[in-house]
Design a protein around this motif. Structure first.
Motif, short mmCIF file in Angstrom:
data_model
loop_
_atom_site.label_atom_id
_atom_site.label_comp_id
_atom_site.label_asym_id
_atom_site.label_seq_id
_atom_site.Cartn_x
_atom_site.Cartn_y
_atom_site.Cartn_z
N LEU A 48 30.91 12.43 38.47
CA LEU A 48 32.29 12.45 38.94
C LEU A 48 33.15 11.40 38.24
O LEU A 48 34.37 11.53 38.18
N ALA A 49 32.52 10.37 37.70
CA ALA A 49 33.27 9.35 36.96
C ALA A 49 33.61 9.80 35.55
O ALA A 49 34.52 9.26 34.93
N SER A 50 32.90 10.80 35.04
CA SER A 50 33.09 11.25 33.66
C SER A 50 34.34 12.11 33.55
O SER A 50 34.91 12.56 34.55
N GLY A 51 34.73 12.36 32.32
CA GLY A 51 35.91 13.19 32.09
C GLY A 51 35.68 14.65 32.42
O GLY A 51 36.64 15.40 32.61
N LYS A 52 34.42 15.09 32.51
CA LYS A 52 34.13 16.49 32.78
C LYS A 52 33.91 16.80 34.25
O LYS A 52 34.05 17.94 34.67
N GLY A 53 33.54 15.81 35.06
CA GLY A 53 33.27 16.08 36.45
C GLY A 53 31.89 16.64 36.68
O GLY A 53 31.02 16.59 35.81
N LEU A 54 31.69 17.23 37.87
CA LEU A 54 30.36 17.66 38.29
C LEU A 54 30.03 19.09 37.91
O LEU A 54 28.88 19.44 37.67
N GLY A 55 31.03 19.96 37.84
CA GLY A 55 30.76 21.38 37.73
C GLY A 55 30.53 21.90 36.33
O GLY A 55 29.97 22.98 36.15
N GLU A 56 30.97 21.18 35.30
CA GLU A 56 30.81 21.67 33.93
C GLU A 56 29.39 21.46 33.43
O GLU A 56 28.63 20.65 33.96
N ARG A 57 29.03 22.17 32.38
CA ARG A 57 27.72 22.01 31.75
C ARG A 57 27.68 20.65 31.06
O ARG A 57 28.49 20.34 30.20
N LEU A 58 26.73 19.81 31.45
CA LEU A 58 26.64 18.45 30.95
C LEU A 58 25.32 18.21 30.25
O LEU A 58 24.33 18.92 30.48
N SER A 59 25.30 17.18 29.42
CA SER A 59 24.09 16.72 28.76
C SER A 59 23.76 15.34 29.33
O SER A 59 24.56 14.40 29.21
N VAL A 60 22.58 15.21 29.96
CA VAL A 60 22.22 14.01 30.71
C VAL A 60 21.03 13.32 30.06
O VAL A 60 20.03 13.96 29.72
N PHE A 61 21.12 11.98 29.93
CA PHE A 61 20.05 11.18 29.35
C PHE A 61 19.60 10.12 30.34
O PHE A 61 20.41 9.35 30.85
N ASP A 62 18.29 10.09 30.63
CA ASP A 62 17.70 9.02 31.42
C ASP A 62 16.79 8.21 30.50
O ASP A 62 15.71 8.68 30.13
N PRO A 63 17.20 7.00 30.11
CA PRO A 63 16.43 6.22 29.13
C PRO A 63 15.23 5.49 29.71
O PRO A 63 14.50 4.82 28.98
N LEU A 64 15.03 5.60 31.04
CA LEU A 64 13.86 5.01 31.71
C LEU A 64 13.37 6.06 32.71
O LEU A 64 13.35 5.84 33.92
N CYS A 65 12.95 7.22 32.19
CA CYS A 65 12.87 8.41 33.04
C CYS A 65 11.60 8.53 33.86
O CYS A 65 11.52 9.41 34.72
N GLY A 66 10.57 7.70 33.61
CA GLY A 66 9.36 7.81 34.41
C GLY A 66 8.78 9.21 34.34
O GLY A 66 8.58 9.76 33.26
N ARG A 67 8.56 9.82 35.50
CA ARG A 67 8.00 11.18 35.54
C ARG A 67 9.06 12.24 35.79
O ARG A 67 8.77 13.33 36.26
N GLY A 68 10.31 11.90 35.52
CA GLY A 68 11.32 12.94 35.37
C GLY A 68 12.12 13.36 36.57
O GLY A 68 12.68 14.46 36.56
N THR A 69 12.25 12.52 37.60
CA THR A 69 13.04 12.93 38.77
C THR A 69 14.49 13.22 38.39
O THR A 69 15.06 14.22 38.81
N THR A 70 15.08 12.34 37.58
CA THR A 70 16.46 12.56 37.15
C THR A 70 16.57 13.79 36.26
O THR A 70 17.52 14.57 36.37
N LEU A 71 15.60 13.98 35.37
CA LEU A 71 15.62 15.14 34.49
C LEU A 71 15.59 16.43 35.31
O LEU A 71 16.34 17.38 35.03
N ASN A 72 14.76 16.45 36.33
CA ASN A 72 14.63 17.66 37.14
C ASN A 72 15.92 17.95 37.92
O ASN A 72 16.32 19.11 38.05
#
Length: 348
Positions: free
Chosen positions: A135-159
């Protein structure tokens, strides 16, 4: 003014205990300020029929788009329009008229819930962190986004990113976490019979092995894949301080991560495994910021026992980012962890 009531997920209450209502109200405030067309005010906890709700008012009735956006609140179980007074101590109870929620979720929820392991970040909190960062980004929540987790562990954020239909990219130094996530996601895709490709390849620089990379492409059906309706997932087993060797500058709309809490960290650096999350962030944030697109946002959750908000804000500002003035997300996790969230944006 129109009034609404939000019923909080029971699991959200169990995990966050006394903080659940406050966290819900804080997240709701961000949705109101950054996403809703209707102005939101007066959020509070109310009890109807012996059940607690978070209620709020809007300057105008919620439009279909607003209801769809609120359907993605990390805590939402059901959303109602409130008709009648419902004042505590009076005989009259309000009528709660259910509103049809339509979350972004594109995949089966067991993608988020099926993994169980020690140290897993609670999936509701991960969703909250992703929401307020998007929501802080210029695109908001609904658009198709590219997300990077640089400390992703076993992928909760990725999922969670994949659930929203986003493309997800992660990096983690722990080989066991990399192998566990690669095994999980390949098995999950096969069990769901989703059309996909998945491969793990070595990553070399100047003939030296610097990491391994899992590359996944999938779609909801063969027909969707045929027409290019696919999502991309990549996870690298490598040092987060070498992120630029694995990903190009300005590759991501969001950088979202839950920083380690002082036990194990996402970089080996030059002198062994770092024991200070704040020191890791000092070195890593400028690198991560280079991977953000203009107008993108970075959201970091961290243990306040490992560093003050002012210190982390200075790191983000020093990397050329603008720290958001967000509501209170600080909450107790256990006797050694008090977690908070900070979000910053990259100027467009």
């Amino acid at each position: 003014m129109p009034r609404y009531a939000l019923l909080i997920l029971p699991a959200f209450n169990r995990v966050y205990a006394d903080s659940s209502v406050r966290l819900t109200r804080s997240e709701l405030d961000v949705f109101g300020a950054r996403g809703l067309r209707a102005e939101l005010s007066g959020s509070e906890e109310r009890v109807f029929g012996g059940v607690p709700y978070v209620t709020f008012e809007t300057a105008a009735p919620l439009a279909e788009r607003d209801v769809a956006l609120l359907s993605n609140l990390s805590s939402v179980y059901a959303l109602f329009g409130v008709e009648g007074s419902g004042v505590e101590g009076e005989d009259e109870q309000p009528l709660l008229r259910p509103l049809p929620v339509r979350p972004l979720d594109r995949l089966s929820s067991d993608l988020i819930t099926i993994q169980k392991y020690a140290g897993k970040t609670n999936e509701h909190f991960t969703k909250l962190l992703l929401n307020v960062t998007a929501l802080a980004s210029g695109k908001g929540l609904g658009e198709r986004l590219s997300v990077f987790d640089p400390l992703c562990g076993r992928g909760t954020t990725l999922n969670q990113a994949l659930m929203y239909g986003y493309d997800a990219y992660g990096l983690d130094v722990d080989a066991k976490d990399f192998e566990a996530y690669a095994g999980f996601i390949k098995t999950w895709l096969r069990n769901k019979r989703l059309k996909h490709t998945a491969e793990t390849v070595p990553v070399r620089r100047e003939r030296a092995l610097v990491g391994r990379r899992l590359n996944v492409t999938f779609g909801p059906s063969k027909e969707a894949v045929k027409h290019g309706d696919v999502q991309h997932l990549a996870m690298v087993n490598g040092d987060t301080l070498r992120s630029r060797e694995f990903f190009k500058p300005r590759s991501f709309d969001l950088v979202v991560t839950d920083a380690p809490y002082g036990v194990q960290h996402g970089s080996k650096g030059g002198s062994g495994l770092s024991r200070s999350p704040l020191e890791l962030l000092r070195r890593a944030v400028p690198i991560w910021a280079e991977l953000l697109r203009p107008g993108g946002a970075m959201g970091i959750a961290w243990n306040t026992y490992g560093g003050k908000r002012e210190e982390l804000a200075a790191i983000l500002t020093g990397a050329g980012l603008e720290v958001m003035d967000y509501p209170d997300f600080e909450h107790w996790v256990d006797q050694a962890i008090v977690r908070d969230i900070i979000v910053a944006t990259k100027p467009a």
